[in-house]
Scaffold this active site. Sequence first.
Site, mmCIF file in Angstrom:
data_model
loop_
_atom_site.group_PDB
_atom_site.id
_atom_site.type_symbol
_atom_site.label_atom_id
_atom_site.label_comp_id
_atom_site.label_asym_id
_atom_site.label_seq_id
_atom_site.Cartn_x
_atom_site.Cartn_y
_atom_site.Cartn_z
ATOM 1 N N SER A 167 0.832 -1.200 0.000
ATOM 2 C CA SER A 167 0.000 0.000 0.000
ATOM 3 C C SER A 167 0.876 1.262 0.000
ATOM 4 O O SER A 167 1.674 1.445 -0.919
ATOM 5 C CB SER A 167 -0.967 -0.025 1.189
ATOM 6 O OG SER A 167 -1.990 0.922 1.036
ATOM 7 N N ASP A 293 -10.204 -3.211 -5.755
ATOM 8 C CA ASP A 293 -9.600 -2.597 -4.573
ATOM 9 C C ASP A 293 -10.207 -1.212 -4.338
ATOM 10 O O ASP A 293 -10.033 -0.318 -5.169
ATOM 11 C CB ASP A 293 -8.084 -2.482 -4.791
ATOM 12 C CG ASP A 293 -7.337 -1.954 -3.569
ATOM 13 O OD1 ASP A 293 -7.991 -1.427 -2.637
ATOM 14 O OD2 ASP A 293 -6.109 -2.059 -3.547
ATOM 15 N N HIS A 322 -8.181 -5.023 -0.935
ATOM 16 C CA HIS A 322 -6.951 -4.312 -0.562
ATOM 17 C C HIS A 322 -6.147 -5.151 0.428
ATOM 18 O O HIS A 322 -6.610 -5.420 1.551
ATOM 19 C CB HIS A 322 -7.308 -2.954 0.054
ATOM 20 C CG HIS A 322 -6.118 -2.056 0.258
ATOM 21 N ND1 HIS A 322 -5.436 -1.479 -0.794
ATOM 22 C CD2 HIS A 322 -5.489 -1.633 1.389
ATOM 23 C CE1 HIS A 322 -4.447 -0.740 -0.314
ATOM 24 N NE2 HIS A 322 -4.452 -0.829 1.000
#
Length: 367
Positions: A167, A293, A322
Site C-alpha cells: 500500500s 480494490d 486491498h
Amino acid sequence: MKTPALVSSQAFSAFLHKHCPVVAEPFSPTPWCWGGRLQTLVCAVLKSRPPVNYRNELISTVDGGQISLDWMDNKDSATYPESSTRPTVLILPGLIGNSKQSYVLHALNQATRRGYRCVVFNNRGLGGEELLTPVTYCAADTSDLEHVVHHIKGLYPSAPVLGAGVSLGGMLLLNYLARKRSDSGMVAGFTISIPWNALKSAASMEEPLNWLLFNRYLTAGLCSSVTRHRKVLEKVVDFDHVLKAQTIREFDERFTSLLFGYESCTDYYFDASPDNKLHNTAVPILCLNAADDPFSPQHALPLTTIQSLPNVALLLTACGGHIAFLQGLFPRGESYMERLFGQFVQAAFEHPKDLRKACGIKDEQRS
C-alpha cells in the site's frame, strides 16, 4: 475463477511464467467473500498472525531523529549459513502499519523459510520508538528509506537487497526506485495493493460506503498515531485542527502536506503518486493489484505505461480487495499474495542474471 491479467513485456512475462508459476494459475477467491470491500474487511479480522521474534534496532538520522528497524536475522538458514551473503528482504508496511501487521508476518514466513534475512522499516513514530524531531513520514519523502538502505548495505555489502512495499509502503518504494534509478541498492522491487494515483485513490476512499468502512477508521488511526507524539508535533502544526480531520485527505491537508513543505495537499498527492515517475525506475519490479480494490480504483492503474516498460510487470486479479486476495473456505493462512511474494523473491535472488536479462537491464546498470 479467472487467471489474473499479467501486464508486462514478453520477456518479463516469460521469466515470471517460468519462475513464478502462480501467475498462470486461476485466482479463486473465498466463495462467500464477494467483492473487494468484504475481502478487505474479512482479511483484517480473520488473517492469522504467525509468531515472530524480532531483533529491534534504532538508527539515528541526520536531522536528529531515529528509525526503528525490526530484524529477522534467520541465523539458522541452511541455504545461506554465511550472514554476510544472506539475501535481505526489506519490508515497507502500509499507511499506519508496522512490523506487527499480519501481511508483514506472513511475508516474513515466506522469506525466512527460503533462507533469507528480513528487516521491517517502521515509519517514524510507528515502531514504538519516541519521536525526537517534529518529522514523521509521507509517501513522497524517500530520505528515510534511502538512509535505511544505506545502513543495510553498510552492514552487509555483499548481500543482495529486495524491497517489498505494501500500500503506502509500495508508493514509497516505487518513488525511491524512481529517484535513485540504477543507484537504489536493490536488485528488485515488489508491491502489493499500491494506490498508483493518490488523488484518484482519495476520491475513491471518499465515496460514502468506502468512507464509512475504511476512510474514517484509517483517519482515526492517523490521528491516534500522531497524538502519541503531540508534545513534539504541536510545535509545527495546529494539533486540535488536525485531530478534527474526518478523512485521510483532510489529515494530509492539515498535517502531512504542511509538515513536508507542500503548498497544498494536491501538490503533495501529485508528488506522492508513483504512476507519473514509473518510467524512471531501473530495476525489475512486480506489482500485484486487484481490480476491485476500494483504495486503488481500476481506472487509476497505469496499464499503458507499464506495458511500455521492460522492467515493470503488473499482475491484476479481478477480485481480491486491498491487501487481501483471500482463498479457501476459511482464509486464515497464506493466500495468493503470499505465494506470489515468496515465488518472486526466490526468483529474484536465485536467478538474478536471467531476471536482469528479461527486463533489459545490462550488468553495468545493476544496483
